[in-house]
Design an enzyme around this catalytic site. Structure first.
Site, PDB file in Angstrom:
ATOM      1  N   ASP A  41      -1.240  14.998   8.237  1.00 20.05           N
ATOM      2  CA  ASP A  41      -1.475  16.075   9.381  1.00 20.05           C
ATOM      3  C   ASP A  41      -0.623  15.698  10.496  1.00 20.05           C
ATOM      4  O   ASP A  41      -0.546  16.587  11.745  1.00 20.05           O
ATOM      5  CB  ASP A  41      -2.985  15.782   9.903  1.00 20.05           C
ATOM      6  CG  ASP A  41      -3.304  14.542  10.387  1.00 20.05           C
ATOM      7  OD1 ASP A  41      -2.691  13.577   9.946  1.00 20.05           O
ATOM      8  OD2 ASP A  41      -3.860  14.378  11.719  1.00 20.05           O
ATOM      9  N   ASN A  42       0.377  14.697  10.398  1.00 21.58           N
ATOM     10  CA  ASN A  42       1.208  14.538  11.397  1.00 21.58           C
ATOM     11  C   ASN A  42       2.830  15.148  10.953  1.00 21.58           C
ATOM     12  O   ASN A  42       3.731  14.569  11.482  1.00 21.58           O
ATOM     13  CB  ASN A  42       1.198  13.047  11.853  1.00 21.58           C
ATOM     14  CG  ASN A  42       0.179  12.578  12.587  1.00 21.58           C
ATOM     15  OD1 ASN A  42      -0.559  13.503  13.352  1.00 21.58           O
ATOM     16  ND2 ASN A  42      -0.301  11.464  12.689  1.00 21.58           N
ATOM     17  N   ASP A  51       3.765  15.108  16.741  1.00 23.47           N
ATOM     18  CA  ASP A  51       2.668  13.984  16.688  1.00 23.47           C
ATOM     19  C   ASP A  51       3.077  12.440  16.918  1.00 23.47           C
ATOM     20  O   ASP A  51       2.448  11.817  15.911  1.00 23.47           O
ATOM     21  CB  ASP A  51       1.585  14.219  15.726  1.00 23.47           C
ATOM     22  CG  ASP A  51       0.313  13.680  16.434  1.00 23.47           C
ATOM     23  OD1 ASP A  51       0.124  13.147  17.366  1.00 23.47           O
ATOM     24  OD2 ASP A  51      -0.663  13.959  15.418  1.00 23.47           O
TER      25      ASP A  51
END
Length: 199
Positions: A41-42, A51
């Site tokens: 998710d980064n 992120d």
């Protein structure tokens, strides 16, 4: 008019994400950037760095370096693991896209990652070393040995490559080791200056 196969668009998307991810991580490796939290998710489909909370840059060259204290002791996201983590994350993306294309198409696109990464990685390090025409036979061992020496003597990653610019262009042609060493001596830790390697 013939209908366009929608699968081709999804295959094209995955292919582009694979390319951008491989080239992005090659850039990171070349400048010593460590993301720190490189979970799925980064990462961005656009191939941008996002992120990065506990990010860092290499000082003393250490492939095991991570700026993320929560990544200890396993160091999953350390500098040296970033290329493999990129490949793993792409495989997870491929799984998520499984309803949109065949497994064969997914595997084909994901399997292109290592070669794309290697090409981008060697291109960037060739530039850092001043090599115009990269030769896997001679230049890959040169880079590996150079990085091994940086690691052995805990030499600053960025400063070591900057110091190479001070090596006279004639040093290699004339086998002038003294001139090359003099240019690089300033980046060595005091304990290893004067030709004494770290024990």
């Amino acid at each position: 008019k013939q209908k366009r196969d929608p699968e081709n668009r999804y295959v094209g998307l995955l292919r582009e994400v694979v390319r951008r991810t491989a080239e992005l991580i090659a850039q990171w490796q070349a400048v010593g950037f460590v993301h720190g939290v490189l979970n799925t998710d980064n990462m961005s489909l656009t191939g941008l760095t996002i992120d990065y909370g506990p990010f860092g840059f290499l000082n003393a060259y250490d492939p095991q370096y991570t700026p993320n204290t929560s990544d200890l002791p396993g160091r999953r996201y350390c500098y040296g693991n970033q290329p493999q983590i990129g490949a793993w994350n792409l495989a997870q993306l491929g799984m998520a896209m499984a309803p949109l294309m065949t497994s064969e198409a997914i595997q084909k696109e994901i399997s292109a990652y290592p070669e794309i990464f290697h090409t981008a990685y060697t291109s960037r390090f060739a530039a850092k070393l001043g090599i115009l025409d990269w030769s896997a036979a001679s230049d890959a061992p040169l880079l590996s040995e150079f990085l091994a020496l940086l690691r052995r003597d805990a030499v600053d990653f960025t400063n070591a490559f900057r110091a190479l610019a001070a090596v006279p262009a004639t040093a290699a042609a004339e086998s002038d080791d003294a001139a090359a060493i003099a240019a690089l001596e300033g980046v060595l830790p005091p304990a290893v200056r004067g030709g004494k390697g770290a024990e």
